[in-house]
Design a protein around this motif. Structure first.
Motif: not given
Ligand SMILES: Cc1ncc(COP(=O)(O)O)cc1O
Length: 390
Positions: A42-44, A208-210, A360-362
């Motif tokens: 969960g992203y940490g 994705n989010t962006a 910020n992800y890392e």
């Molecule tokens: C295939 C894939 N799909 C979606 C994500 C989520 O990206 P964000 O964290 O930028 O929303 C990551 C990913 O590797």
């Protein structure tokens, strides 16, 4: 009695997770689902706890990077659809069948081997999302012929269900949208080729989010919501656009382990890279780079004490960090915020990321098994998970 003995913890605000899901629910088309991306624990933030909260808040499915992460969610009793976004060795397809987890594929050879293994072991069919590489340069088919070949191989198998088609955008978070528009056009061409071949499309996804923020109309059947779920923006540019208002969910906190006033100058930490001024208050914090608190913050980072900034002095050690208390009288046991808010002040993950030269992800992903996670709801503790004791 706290179930952990070192006063350093991650605090995850589940109300923020819920609010962020609801924000994207309002931002994207009604027909578009939300796939909460909870890979990297969960992203940490804790994949199980965040996954449960996201689903309860309206997310429809979860996504992880690898099959092992999906097994952890299933073992925790999560029954919602789960997609593995990364590569899975074909010999693991039996596990995906038994746990009913969907996998990503983009190679005919992989499809045929997975089909063979599932038939050999007489296992239940597995859902497959076909991945197209439209410009990320990572995984996926790159031509219509490759795509039709993979889909054709899936259609020949009664052990593999064609459940999805997706792509991933490399530059959706950037001001210049040339690359992402080119990728989207290529993805649309793949969809058209499949329709022209007389096929019905499975679940289609590309955001994705962006991309979900900037192009909600590209939502198709579901968005893959990662960083935004945690209340973080994919880039400073996306934060400036402010199409959506997100609430950061993670804080990192600790309690002072030792305080001294150095009447005469002393050097601090390995390498003696810092010398105190007379009568400086030096506090020692029980956290270091072995916890995932970066050594690059040595002599550069700050923390919050009584709502004010205190500078990190000397080198961050494996297990401890020293700070200069600039105002107030520090005592052993006083709370210090390393990431998050205290009073009117905030140390954001964006700020820490910029300081150590990453994104910020890392920063939350670096926090590891040594730090317990305390879950909060309406300002009250509602659960604790300590990886060390699981
Ligand atoms: C295939 C894939 N799909 C979606 C994500 C989520 O990206 P964000 O964290 O930028 O929303 C990551 C990913 O590797």
């Amino acid at each position: 009695m706290k179930p952990f003995c070192r006063d350093t913890w991650v605090e995850v605000d589940l109300d923020a997770i819920r609010a962020n899901v609801e924000t994207f629910r309002r931002h994207i088309p009604e027909k578009t689902e939300i796939m909460a991306v909870v890979k990297a624990d969960g992203y940490g933030h804790g994949a199980v706890q965040v996954g449960r909260e996201a689903l309860d808040a309206g997310a429809d499915s979860l996504a992880v990077a690898m099959l092992d992460e999906a097994v952890v969610l299933r073992d925790a009793g999560i029954t919602a659809p789960i997609l593995v976004l990364g590569y899975t060795p074909p010999e693991s397809v039996g596990i995906a069948s038994k746990r009913q987890v969907e996998l990503t594929a983009y190679s005919e050879a992989w499809i045929r081997e997975a089909d063979r293994l599932l038939r050999q072991d007489q296992l239940e069919p597995v859902g497959i999302h076909v991945k197209a590489d439209t410009g990320m340069g990572r995984l996926g088919v790159r031509t219509t012929d490759e795509l039709l070949g993979v889909v054709g191989a899936l259609e020949e198998s009664d052990k593999l269900r064609w459940s999805g088609l997706f792509t991933h955008y490399a530059c959706a978070d950037e001001p210049d949208d040339t690359h992402v528009r080119r990728q989207h056009e290529m993805f649309q061409a793949f969809l058209q080729a499949l329709l022209a071949s007389g096929r019905k499309l499975p679940k289609v996804h590309c955001c994705n989010t962006a991309a979900a923020i900037a192009h909600p109309e590209w939502g198709y059947d579901t968005i893959r919501l990662g960083i935004g779920l945690y209340g973080l923006y994919p880039s400073p540019y996306m934060k400036e656009r402010a199409d959506v208002s997100l609430i950061p969910a993670l804080s990192l906190k600790t309690r002072i382990a030792h305080v001294k006033v150095a009447e005469q100058p002393i050097t601090v930490s390995y390498g003696a890279t810092y010398t105190t001024e007379p009568n400086e208050q030096v506090a020692t914090l029980p956290i270091g780079y072995a916890d995932g608190y970066s050594r690059l913050l040595s002599n550069r980072g700050t923390v919050l004490f009584e709502g004010s900034r205190a500078s990190i002095i000397g080198r961050v050690c494996m297990d401890q960090t020293m700070v200069r208390i600039e105002s107030g009288e520090a005592e052993v046991g006083d709370e210090v915020v390393l990431y998050g808010r205290q009073g009117e002040e905030e140390i954001s993950l964006d700020e820490v990321a910029a300081l150590i030269g990453t994104i910020n992800y890392e920063v939350p992903c670096m926090l590891n098994y040594r730090i317990p996670k305390v879950y909060m709801r309406q300002g009250k503790e509602c659960g604790v998970f300590h990886p060390l004791f699981k």
